[in-house]
Structure formats: C-alpha cells, structure tokens
Design an enzyme around this catalytic site. Structure first.
Site, mmCIF file in Angstrom:
data_model
loop_
_atom_site.group_PDB
_atom_site.id
_atom_site.type_symbol
_atom_site.label_atom_id
_atom_site.label_comp_id
_atom_site.label_asym_id
_atom_site.label_seq_id
_atom_site.Cartn_x
_atom_site.Cartn_y
_atom_site.Cartn_z
ATOM 1 N N GLU A 98 -8.110 -10.433 2.693
ATOM 2 C CA GLU A 98 -7.739 -9.674 1.498
ATOM 3 C C GLU A 98 -7.912 -10.504 0.237
ATOM 4 O O GLU A 98 -8.435 -10.028 -0.776
ATOM 5 C CB GLU A 98 -6.284 -9.197 1.631
ATOM 6 N N HIS A 168 -11.168 4.074 -5.061
ATOM 7 C CA HIS A 168 -11.534 2.666 -5.236
ATOM 8 C C HIS A 168 -12.964 2.417 -4.749
ATOM 9 O O HIS A 168 -13.744 1.719 -5.405
ATOM 10 C CB HIS A 168 -10.540 1.802 -4.455
ATOM 11 N N HIS A 276 -18.033 15.319 7.125
ATOM 12 C CA HIS A 276 -18.882 14.177 6.757
ATOM 13 C C HIS A 276 -20.186 14.211 7.539
ATOM 14 O O HIS A 276 -21.262 13.965 6.985
ATOM 15 C CB HIS A 276 -18.127 12.871 7.041
ATOM 16 N N HIS A 334 -23.305 0.103 7.725
ATOM 17 C CA HIS A 334 -23.396 1.499 7.279
ATOM 18 C C HIS A 334 -22.900 1.629 5.841
ATOM 19 O O HIS A 334 -23.488 2.356 5.033
ATOM 20 C CB HIS A 334 -22.573 2.382 8.214
#
Length: 370
Positions: A98, A168, A276, A334
């Site tokens: 992170e 985001h 999707h 991807h």
C-alpha cells in the site's frame, strides 16, 4: 510525517527525472511527459496489484501508515493488528504494498509539478506564442492529480467502498488520457490523409465505450465478482443466468453489503460479472471495426495495427482470467491492457485532428533544437 512523505515522493521521482536529464533527446520537456505517461501506466498496474492482493487497507489511515511515513516506523502497530487478526487486511507485506503505491503516486505528482513549471517557463519565454508549451493542460493536470489523491484517501477512510474505489480507477485512467494527449502534442507526426477526419467521431465513441467498460471492470474487481461466472461463453451454463441487478448496481453501499446493510446475494455478483462480460463483446467488436478502418488511412496504418493487436490481447487475457480462475499476474496484465488501450485510443483521437496540430509541433522541434 508529512515532510518525510514529501521526501519519499521526491525520491520516487528522482529516477524518472534522471532518465530525462541524461536522455539524448533534445526536447527534455517531451521526454518528461512520456516518462510520466510510462510511470502512470506502472502506477495503474501497481494499483491493480494493491487492490487484487487485498492491500488497500494495509495501512488503514492516510496519508501515512499508523501516523508514520513508512511501515518500518509503524512496525509495532502493524504487528499488533496482524496478531489480533491474522487473516485480516493488515500485514507487514500488505502495508508495504500500500505504501509503495502511495509513494509512486506522489512521484507522479512531483513529475507533473515539474512539467507544469517547465511549461510555464517555456511559454512565457516564447512570449505566449508557443502552443506546444501551453501551460494550461499541465496546470489542470496538477489539480486533477490532487483530486485523484483525494479519492485515494477516501478509498482508505471509507473502507474500500466500491463506488469510491471504482472512481479512483477511472480518475487514474483519466489522468493517463490527459498525459497521453499532452505527450502526443509534443511529437512531430508524418502527414496524415484528410480521410482521418472521418474517424474523429468513431474514435471519440470508442474512447467513451472503453471508459464505460473500465468502469464495469472496476465494479467487478471492487465487488470481488471476478469469479462469479466460472465458465465461458456461458455463465452457470446459461446465456442469461439468474441475476440481481438492483443490488448489484446500487452504487452507494458498503463493500459486500446491500444498501440495507444485508450481505450482497450471489445473483448480484453474477449480474455485475455478466454485464462486464457482455459489454466487453460490444467494445471488442467496435474497437476492432475501428482498427480495421484506421489501417486503411494513409499515415495511420501503424496506429490501426497496434490498436487491433491491443484489443485482441485484452480480449484473450479477459477470457484467460476466467478459464484460469483469475491468477494474480494475469489480472494485473488485464488492467495494464486497459491502460494501453486508453493510451492508443487517446493518441488516435489526437491524430484524427492532426491538420490543426502539425504546425505547432514543428515549431516545438525548432525551438527545442535551438
């Protein structure tokens, strides 16, 4: 802590800045823009890695880690959290993942600040006549990256709320698009056939479709719906399986919960995945058609070929993630493929408008050579 974090951001930007400095390219500004584009793609992929390894709450506060600038200083807090919840979101490794993501993001911010300063300097030096050094887009980019940072903070403070995390991601792709436009503006392009005007609208539509698909893909990832359908091209052995669209596409809700606070039912995850997947077919068909059309336009043949290859590879990696049960490396690739498509389609949209852009670009080359 804030000073230490600022230093980390500068350090993260030092290597890219060194690459620009030692480059043989006479146009250092152009080099800086394209190095920032490359680092932004890396940042998007590392952001996917952070999300897919469940490291988004590796440091459950922002901008630091338990009030410190790095996991080393926060080691006691991280160890205590890990001991209390061994299978929880906080571990030493996840904290480092992170924080490295945050350092990279700060590095991109430093590069954009450098870009803005150079643009203003060169534009004023040219007495506000040099279009390629126009500072307005770099200045807007600084505000845009600050907005992206705010959503990064809310991603943590709102505990990975899906709509925040997806936004985001979209802002990250939007930042890449703006940087790619700025970078393409700095390059002297070969002559393009007037027929390029005919693809202006189709290219813009393709970019819009791609961003819609990225939003749907982000919704899949942030809701952990990637494995909701384990077969392909069917889903649970059906063309149209049982689905719960209402709960699946309720935007403002907590992770894994419905708007009423109940656990999200599996048919909702199926609906997220299925939409999707179906929209991917639309995007692949449209972008593939556009690529074949672009390859027939003089000056854009290579752009069409690269676009065709990129959309084909993206489709294959998407299918492979289902067949191979979503391996981490392939999932990150991807996400990177989506970023590459944003880059290529942005450049294509610029090239379709090249008659009005060519003259300023040549002026840029003369100025940089001087």
């Amino acid at each position: 802590m804030l000073i230490q974090l600022a230093i980390m951001g500068v350090l993260a930007a030092m290597l890219p800045l060194a690459v620009v400095w030692v480059s043989s390219d006479t146009n250092k500004y152009r080099k800086l823009v394209w190095v920032t584009v490359f680092l932004t793609i890396d940042l998007i992929m590392f952001g996917a890695f952070t999300r897919l390894t469940d490291s988004g709450l590796g440091c459950p506060d922002w901008p630091g880690c338990y009030g410190h600038a790095n996991p080393v200083q926060a080691h006691a807090h991280i160890s205590a959290a890990e001991a209390a919840m061994p299978e929880g979101p906080v571990t030493v490794m996840k904290a480092w993942i992170e924080m490295v993501h945050r350092y990279l993001a700060m590095g991109v911010g430093v590069l954009i600040i450098a870009m803005m300063v150079i643009a203003w300097r060169m534009w004023l030096k040219s007495k506000r006549t040099e279009h390629a050094f126009s500072p307005w887009l770099p200045t807007f980019l600084l505000g845009f990256v600050c907005l992206q940072g705010a959503f990064g903070a809310w991603t943590v403070t709102l505990k990975l709320q899906p709509v925040i995390v997806t936004t985001h991601l979209l802002l990250g792709m939007g930042l890449l698009m703006l940087l790619a436009w700025l970078g393409t503006r700095q390059v002297v392009h070969p002559p393009v056939s007037p027929r390029a005007v005919s693809i202006r609208v189709p290219a813009a539509v393709a970019l819009g479709l791609l961003f819609t698909q990225i939003a749907l893909g982000g919704w899949v990832s942030t809701n952990y719906a990637a494995l909701a359908c384990l077969d392909f091209p069917l889903c649970h052995g059906q063309v149209v399986p049982q689905m719960d669209f209402e709960n699946g596409f309720t935007l403002w809700r907590h992770l894994g919960k419905t708007a009423d606070g109940e656990f999200l039912p599996f048919p909702a995850l199926t609906a997220i995945h299925w939409v999707h997947r179906m929209f991917a077919l639309v995007v692949v068909a449209y972008v593939g058609w556009l690529a074949f059309r672009v390859r027939k336009i003089t000056g854009l043949e290579r752009a069409g070929t690269w676009l065709l290859v990129a959309v084909g590879v993206q489709f294959l990696t998407g299918m492979s993630t289902v067949f191979l049960k979503w391996p981490l490396a392939l999932a990150v690739v991807h996400n990177g493929g989506a970023a590459v498509l944003v880059l290529l389609l942005t450049m294509l949209n610029f090239l379709a408008r090249i008659p009005s852009q060519a003259a300023p670009n040549r002026a840029t080359t003369r100025l940089s050579a001087a």
